[in-house]
Design a protein around this motif. Structure first.
Motif, PDB file in Angstrom:
ATOM      1  N   ASP A   9       0.678  -1.309  -0.314  1.00  0.00           N
ATOM      2  CA  ASP A   9      -0.187   0.342   0.232  1.00  0.00           C
ATOM      3  C   ASP A   9       0.825   1.445  -0.203  1.00  0.00           C
ATOM      4  OD1 ASP A   9      -2.909   1.233   0.187  1.00  0.00           O
ATOM      5  OD2 ASP A   9      -2.411   1.404   2.497  1.00  0.00           O
ATOM      6  N   THR A  12       2.166   1.933  -2.859  1.00  0.00           N
ATOM      7  CA  THR A  12       1.144   2.959  -4.234  1.00  0.00           C
ATOM      8  C   THR A  12       1.014   4.067  -3.898  1.00  0.00           C
ATOM      9  OG1 THR A  12       0.350   0.381  -3.877  1.00  0.00           O
ATOM     10  CG2 THR A  12      -1.199   1.897  -5.273  1.00  0.00           C
ATOM     11  N   GLN A  13       1.120   4.257  -3.074  1.00  0.00           N
ATOM     12  CA  GLN A  13       1.110   5.868  -2.568  1.00  0.00           C
ATOM     13  C   GLN A  13       2.008   6.493  -2.812  1.00  0.00           C
ATOM     14  OE1 GLN A  13       0.015   5.958   1.760  1.00  0.00           O
ATOM     15  NE2 GLN A  13      -2.000   4.683   1.248  1.00  0.00           N
ATOM     16  N   PHE A  16       0.781   8.340  -5.825  1.00  0.00           N
ATOM     17  CA  PHE A  16       0.379   9.251  -6.165  1.00  0.00           C
ATOM     18  C   PHE A  16       1.229  10.644  -7.103  1.00  0.00           C
ATOM     19  CE2 PHE A  16      -2.596   8.075  -2.364  1.00  0.00           C
ATOM     20  CZ  PHE A  16      -2.685   7.029  -3.255  1.00  0.00           C
ATOM     21  N   ARG A  77      -6.895   7.840   2.186  1.00  0.00           N
ATOM     22  CA  ARG A  77      -5.453   7.292   1.321  1.00  0.00           C
ATOM     23  C   ARG A  77      -6.150   5.934   0.443  1.00  0.00           C
ATOM     24  NH1 ARG A  77      -0.630   9.408   2.030  1.00  0.00           N
ATOM     25  NH2 ARG A  77      -0.351  10.956   4.199  1.00  0.00           N
ATOM     26  N   GLN A  81      -6.975   8.618  -5.581  1.00  0.00           N
ATOM     27  CA  GLN A  81      -6.613   8.279  -6.927  1.00  0.00           C
ATOM     28  C   GLN A  81      -6.277   7.147  -7.595  1.00  0.00           C
ATOM     29  OE1 GLN A  81      -3.113  10.389  -7.461  1.00  0.00           O
ATOM     30  NE2 GLN A  81      -3.886  12.176  -8.186  1.00  0.00           N
ATOM     31  N   ARG A  85      -3.001   5.065  -9.326  1.00  0.00           N
ATOM     32  CA  ARG A  85      -2.735   3.401  -8.184  1.00  0.00           C
ATOM     33  C   ARG A  85      -2.873   2.388  -9.676  1.00  0.00           C
ATOM     34  NH1 ARG A  85      -4.166   2.681  -2.646  1.00  0.00           N
ATOM     35  NH2 ARG A  85      -5.184   4.777  -2.935  1.00  0.00           N
ATOM     36  N   GLU A  86      -3.824   2.292 -10.088  1.00  0.00           N
ATOM     37  CA  GLU A  86      -4.049   1.194 -11.342  1.00  0.00           C
ATOM     38  C   GLU A  86      -2.581   1.438 -12.289  1.00  0.00           C
ATOM     39  OE1 GLU A  86      -5.078  -2.422 -12.514  1.00  0.00           O
ATOM     40  OE2 GLU A  86      -5.990  -1.687 -10.533  1.00  0.00           O
ATOM     41  N   ARG A  89      -0.067   0.237 -10.470  1.00  0.00           N
ATOM     42  CA  ARG A  89       0.369  -1.520 -10.007  1.00  0.00           C
ATOM     43  C   ARG A  89       0.041  -2.127 -11.843  1.00  0.00           C
ATOM     44  NH1 ARG A  89      -2.879  -4.241  -5.540  1.00  0.00           N
ATOM     45  NH2 ARG A  89      -2.288  -2.559  -3.900  1.00  0.00           N
TER      46      ARG A  89
END
Length: 186
Positions: A9, A12-13, A16, A77, A81, A85-86, A89
């Protein structure tokens, strides 16, 4: 949430492109937008009354208690976005892979006569996209943190210890006593 899912996580953040909203009213308005205008749904999510949500949205309340502020930030969070995020990944799962930094106890099952005693190691290793894809699939499926640890252990076994099949044939790696894990999309 376990140490491996938290690390995913955070990775991923880091992708942003904009910071999350700063104040409690702005964060509350964002969650209300996510819930399609339902202050009742936001209240349920945060464990507070609907009227309290409405007061934050209108700006009557500005500064939440510490526990509410933490829950509010965590919920924002989670939703912030989603396309960014997608995309991050997807790129990690198809082209770039993922970088793992960990300090943990690694033990081995290998041929007799080898040193297979477990010891603490600090390892930073790039894992290919197929391991990133497997991590994301397991996390999306709601797998336990132990399953994520097994995928990382398998990746480190193949890439770091076996050097992609060029050495240590038949080596099995045990990945235990994890002190920390940090992941980053490369």
């Amino acid at each position: 949430m376990g140490i491996f899912s938290e690390s995913l996580d955070k990775a991923t953040q880091a992708a942003f492109t904009r910071p999350i909203p700063k104040g409690a009213p702005a964060r509350m308005r964002f969650l209300v937008r996510v819930e399609k205008g339902s202050t009742k749904a936001v209240a349920r999510r945060l464990g507070i009354s609907q009227r309290t949500v409405e007061r934050y949205v209108t700006g009557q309340f500005q500064h939440p208690r510490k526990d509410l502020a933490d829950r509010l930030e965590a919920e924002v969070r989670k939703e912030w976005q989603p396309r960014v995020r997608e995309r991050a990944r997807k790129q990690a799962a198809t082209t770039t892979g993922i970088v793992i930094e960990t300090r943990a106890r690694f033990g081995f099952t290998a041929a007799p006569g080898s040193t297979d005693d477990a010891r603490v190691r600090r390892i930073t290793q790039h894992l290919p996209p197929e391991y990133a894809a497997r991590l994301f699939e397991a996390e999306t499926a709601g797998e336990a943190d132990a399953r994520l640890r097994d995928i990382v252990a398998e990746g480190l076994q193949e890439v770091y210890f076996k050097d992609d099949g060029r050495r240590a044939d038949g080596l099995g790696v045990e990945f235990t006593d994890v002190d920390y894990v940090e992941m980053d999309y490369s």
